[in-house]
Design an enzyme around this catalytic site. Structure first.
Site, short mmCIF file in Angstrom:
data_model
loop_
_atom_site.label_atom_id
_atom_site.label_comp_id
_atom_site.label_asym_id
_atom_site.label_seq_id
_atom_site.Cartn_x
_atom_site.Cartn_y
_atom_site.Cartn_z
N THR A 145 -43.16 30.86 -22.59
CA THR A 145 -42.92 31.99 -21.69
C THR A 145 -42.67 31.52 -20.26
O THR A 145 -43.49 30.81 -19.68
CB THR A 145 -44.16 32.91 -21.71
OG1 THR A 145 -44.45 33.26 -23.04
CG2 THR A 145 -43.92 34.16 -20.87
N GLU A 146 -41.53 31.93 -19.70
CA GLU A 146 -41.19 31.65 -18.30
C GLU A 146 -41.23 30.14 -17.98
O GLU A 146 -41.48 29.74 -16.85
CB GLU A 146 -42.13 32.40 -17.34
CG GLU A 146 -42.27 33.89 -17.62
CD GLU A 146 -41.05 34.71 -17.25
OE1 GLU A 146 -40.15 34.17 -16.57
OE2 GLU A 146 -40.98 35.88 -17.66
N LEU A 147 -41.00 29.36 -19.01
CA LEU A 147 -41.05 27.89 -18.90
C LEU A 147 -42.40 27.41 -18.33
O LEU A 147 -42.45 26.40 -17.61
CB LEU A 147 -39.90 27.33 -18.06
CG LEU A 147 -38.49 27.53 -18.64
CD1 LEU A 147 -37.47 26.71 -17.84
CD2 LEU A 147 -38.39 27.15 -20.11
#
Lengths: 407, 448
Positions: free
Chosen positions: A143-145
């Site tokens: 998620t979201e890097l």
């Protein structure tokens, strides 16, 4: 050789409806609002962008490649609100030029709170991708890097040997995100680092008339890509898919840019397109990327502060994950799914007070006027969910008690 | 630059609304080196009650007015470029029992007049039993409008002996004086609208007051409004040329009114929800009570404090009793000085449910005392505060929802408090005065 590695993130949360402390009932999600939004984005972005990609995949016959990360929650919404979009993704999958990445089904922050839940969500996501696209993801992006060394180790344990993360300046130092790296003491795992400069050229600066490079043409961009020959292998363009048609409106020429870019890149015989797994197979890692602390692709800070930057966010997340054992014990599928949909990171992003006064960032598709409204609404829902848990818990005992005399 | 400023209220040692605004703005102008001659009705006497030297209007209503020239007041060490001059005329728009006490927290209103009541005709019994002190006798008599004219005449006489560049008049009672002085001197007039007859009176607009307000705004070279909310009213209901109407937001004293050391945390089970202001229709006290009732449906350990006085206090006490929440609502009367500080220190959240609030300084005071605020969207202050919870005054369910959230979730309370008190520190009178000076410059650049 310079390879362009496109990965598009496709995600929309199940946004909550306005839920007051006086509300009863367990319909937490804004059915109408979510439908309207997904339908709108489908018209402006998903459908036209998929059409362009389809055209490119056909025209370049295997030389154009892209990767997608579709969250479980957007896939559910496509099935429910926009089946045409899902079908168009399936047609893209059938071309063989598209790779699907692994992530948490609920686009959650579970890695930070519960390893067990994190693994379960990856499994749920993989099952859905396999079912819909007939492909088993081998590359992981969180998620979201959100990433650190520990995350690489955790997903390597599940068999993922390629992980995407942010190419953060403070970790790279003088080094370039155009090379592949490996996490410390995990020589079998390869990391692909987001080239945030070139990604942001498209995502943020494309229509910025004040930018010295405006207008950004496909030819110019292809030339920048070509220049990395000798200085690296890959240009990792990791973008929100909504860049096409939503963040950059169709009027900016973003679709024409996308349509023409492959031709411009492939004009250089040394350059090509590769999916993340193809990049990992083609290139060796050039060094170690040591990330002891959490990084992400968000804001200038590139840290967790967008989701965990204030006391409200920390409190909401803590309270949410505190329910995990009880939720899982309750054995109620609907309750479990509601709880998981509350884990979607966007709910916490809306509570971010960073830059709130400036009123600039964190605005996209945000249903709340203020981070405080976001927190109050979330906590009211959580309160209601907790109440269901209280009611659900005694039930097995009751039925057991009734069962005894009958037996 | 020298300003001939006309006011009708200057704070006692604590006050709300106009007096506070005039004081803050004058301090700010003083800091910028602007010379101000502040002209006030009624004798005022300095008080040394606080570290800040303030001027308080004597409440000796009924003192005979003679035709003297008034007197120059010692401004004390607080101001370097400001002089005060009082004119021997009383300007109390109407007298109520609780107004007779000196130094009250609240700002006097015109509703009695607006509703057609004659000054002094208020029944003496009203509001006595719950007052914090004995009601003073109402010696005040005479026609308010005549006094407004008298004030204008005295101001014009004073102005003849003074030199200045510009006239600045605060609210309608000084507009006739402002117009007279500006006409006589040829200096540009700036009128400052802190509230309008529409805010104060709802639908029962007093035509004479409206006419005076309108005449003042039209005669002025520039009009200053305390918010865009007020500016819109000025444009819509008074037909003023939008090009000459500016907004200068109020602020909060940046000179040491900051909260003292925090008290050690009080361990108590009860949460306190605070209403502080005039208990009048304009302030929406009945919405506060309706929200209180809703809150008490889901939480028990809460008390609601309605501090202030006003013509709706009796109605509110009855209403609370009718709702069956009488034991949960306290009416301490209006508070002054340390009592205000103390009530802020006790409060868990401050609610301002105003039906119409041109600005609303009290939320700024609450934030500066580390109390999170829930404010009406129908308020000017909502335009300047981002770290505040905002509700429509009529949406009592949402008001209750937000009150419950602040009381139940300490992290919400803390985040609002921390960001809010930081935000409020940036709203300084020095900056407000700088904006005011820009208006002065615009007024001087365009001689009539």
């Amino acid at each position: 050789m310079a390879s362009v590695c496109f990965y598009f993130q496709v995600h929309q949360p199940f946004r909550l409806r306005r839920f007051s402390i006086f509300d009863r009932g367990t319909d937490y999600f804004d059915e109408r609002g979510n439908r309207a939004l997904v339908e709108r984005i489908a018209e402006r972005c998903y459908l036209p962008a998929n059409a362009v990609l389809m055209e490119l995949l056909r025209r370049h016959e295997g030389r154009f490649r892209v990767a997608f990360s579709l969250t479980g929650v957007i896939l559910e919404q496509f099935e429910r609100y926009a089946p045409r979009v899902l079908e168009s993704f399936q047609r893209l999958a059938q071309t063989g030029g598209v790779e699907f990445l692994a992530e948490t089904y609920y686009h959650s922050l579970a890695f930070l709170y519960s390893r067990e839940e994190f693994f379960e969500q990856i499994r749920l996501h993989r099952a859905r991708i396999e079912r819909l696209f007939g492909q088993t993801p081998t590359v992981f992006r969180n998620t979201e890097l959100i990433y650190n060394n520990e995350l690489a180790r955790a997903v390597a344990g599940l068999g993922y040997r390629v992980v995407l993360c942010e190419g953060a300046d403070h970790i790279l130092g003088y080094r370039s995100p155009t090379y592949l790296y490996t996490p410390p003491r995990l020589p079998d795992v390869k990391l692909l680092l987001k080239n945030y400069r070139m990604s942001d050229d498209i995502a943020f600066r494309f229509s910025d008339r004040a930018w010295s490079e405006y207008p950004l043409t496909a030819d110019k961009f292809a030339e920048w890509i070509h220049r990395i020959n000798g200085h690296g292998h890959v240009v990792n363009l990791f973008l929100d898919y909504e860049t096409f048609g939503e963040h950059q409106w169709a009027e900016t020429g973003i679709f024409e840019f996308l349509r023409y870019l492959p031709r411009a890149v492939l004009r250089y015989p040394e350059d090509d397109f590769k999916t993340p797994s193809e990049c990992a197979r083609a290139y060796e890692a050039s060094g170690e990327y040591d990330v002891p602390h959490m990084i992400s692709w968000a804001d200038v800070e590139r840290d967790l502060s967008a989701w965990l930057g204030n006391a409200m966010q920390a409190n909401a997340l803590h309270e949410l994950y505190r329910l995990e054992p009880a939720i899982k014990q309750a054995g109620d599928e609907k309750l479990l799914d509601d709880w998981r949909k509350l884990q979607t990171s966007d709910h916490f992003y809306y509570m971010c007070t960073k830059h709130f006064a400036d009123g600039t960032v964190h605005k996209y598709f945000n249903p709340y006027d203020t981070p405080y409204d976001a927190f109050i609404n979330f906590m009211n829902v959580l309160d209601n969910l907790r109440g269901r848990l209280g009611r659900a818990a005694p039930q097995p005992e009751d039925s057991a008690a009734r069962a005894t005399p009958a037996a | 630059m020298k300003v001939f400023m006309l006011g009708w209220e200057f704070p006692p040692f604590i006050s709300g609304g106009l007096g506070t605004a005039c004081h803050g703005l004058t301090r700010g102008l003083d800091a910028h080196g602007v010379e101000v001659l502040f002209v006030l009705p009624r004798p005022v006497e300095p008080t040394h009650a606080t570290h800040v030297r303030l001027i308080t209007p004597a409440a000796l209503a009924g003192q005979p007015e003679d035709e003297d020239e008034g007197e120059e007041l010692e401004a004390g060490g607080l101001f370097r470029h400001v002089r005060f001059h009082t004119l021997p005329v009383t300007l109390r728009p109407y007298a109520r029992p609780e107004d007779a006490r000196a130094g009250g927290r609240e700002r006097v209103t015109h509703r009695g007049v607006a509703a057609g009541r004659q000054p002094g005709s208020m029944p003496q019994g009203e509001g006595i039993s719950y007052s914090a002190g004995p009601a003073g006798p109402d010696h005040y008599s005479g026609d308010l409008f005549a006094r407004v004219e008298h004030y204008a005449m005295l101001a014009r006489r004073l102005a003849r002996r003074e030199t200045f560049d510009l006239v600045h008049a605060h609210d309608w009672m000084t507009f006739p004086a402002g117009m007279a002085v500006a006409a006589q001197s040829g200096c540009p007039l700036v009128v400052h609208v802190h509230s309008t007859e529409f805010d104060r009176s709802g639908l029962h607009v007093n035509q004479r007051i409206y006419d005076i307000e309108r005449a003042g705004m039209h005669a002025a070279t520039r009009v200053i409004c305390v918010s865009h909310l007020t500016r819109n009213i000025v444009l819509k209901h008074y037909g003023v040329d939008p090009r000459k109407v500016d907004v200068v937001y109020n602020a909060i004293d940046d000179d040491g009114t900051a909260p003292g050391p925090l008290l050690p945390p009080i361990t108590r089970d009860e949460k306190i929800v605070l209403f502080l202001g005039r208990i009048t229709m304009q302030k929406g006290p009945e919405y506060f009570l309706a929200a209180a009732k809703r809150v008490l449906e889901v939480m028990d350990n809460v008390r609601f404090v309605m501090a202030g006085s006003g013509d709706m206090i009796r109605r509110c006490i009855e209403l609370a009793a009718e709702m069956g929440i009488g034991h949960k609502v306290l009416f301490p009367g209006f508070l002054r000085g340390d009592d205000v500080r103390r009530v802020f220190e006790l409060a868990d959240v401050y609610v301002m449910p105003s039906v119409s609030e041109p600005f609303g300084i009290t939320p700024l005071e609450a934030l500066s005392h580390d109390v999170p605020v829930i404010i009406s969207k129908q308020s000017g202050v909502a335009e300047v505060l981002t770290h505040a919870l905002k509700v429509d005054f009529w949406d009592v369910d949402e008001m209750a929802n937000k009150i419950v959230a602040v009381l139940r979730h300490p992290p919400l309370h803390a985040t609002l408090r921390d960001h809010g008190s930081f935000e409020v520190r940036r709203l300084s009178w020095t900056d407000a005065a700088a904006n005011c000076i820009k208006v002065y410059q615009a007024a001087l650049a365009r001689p009539e």
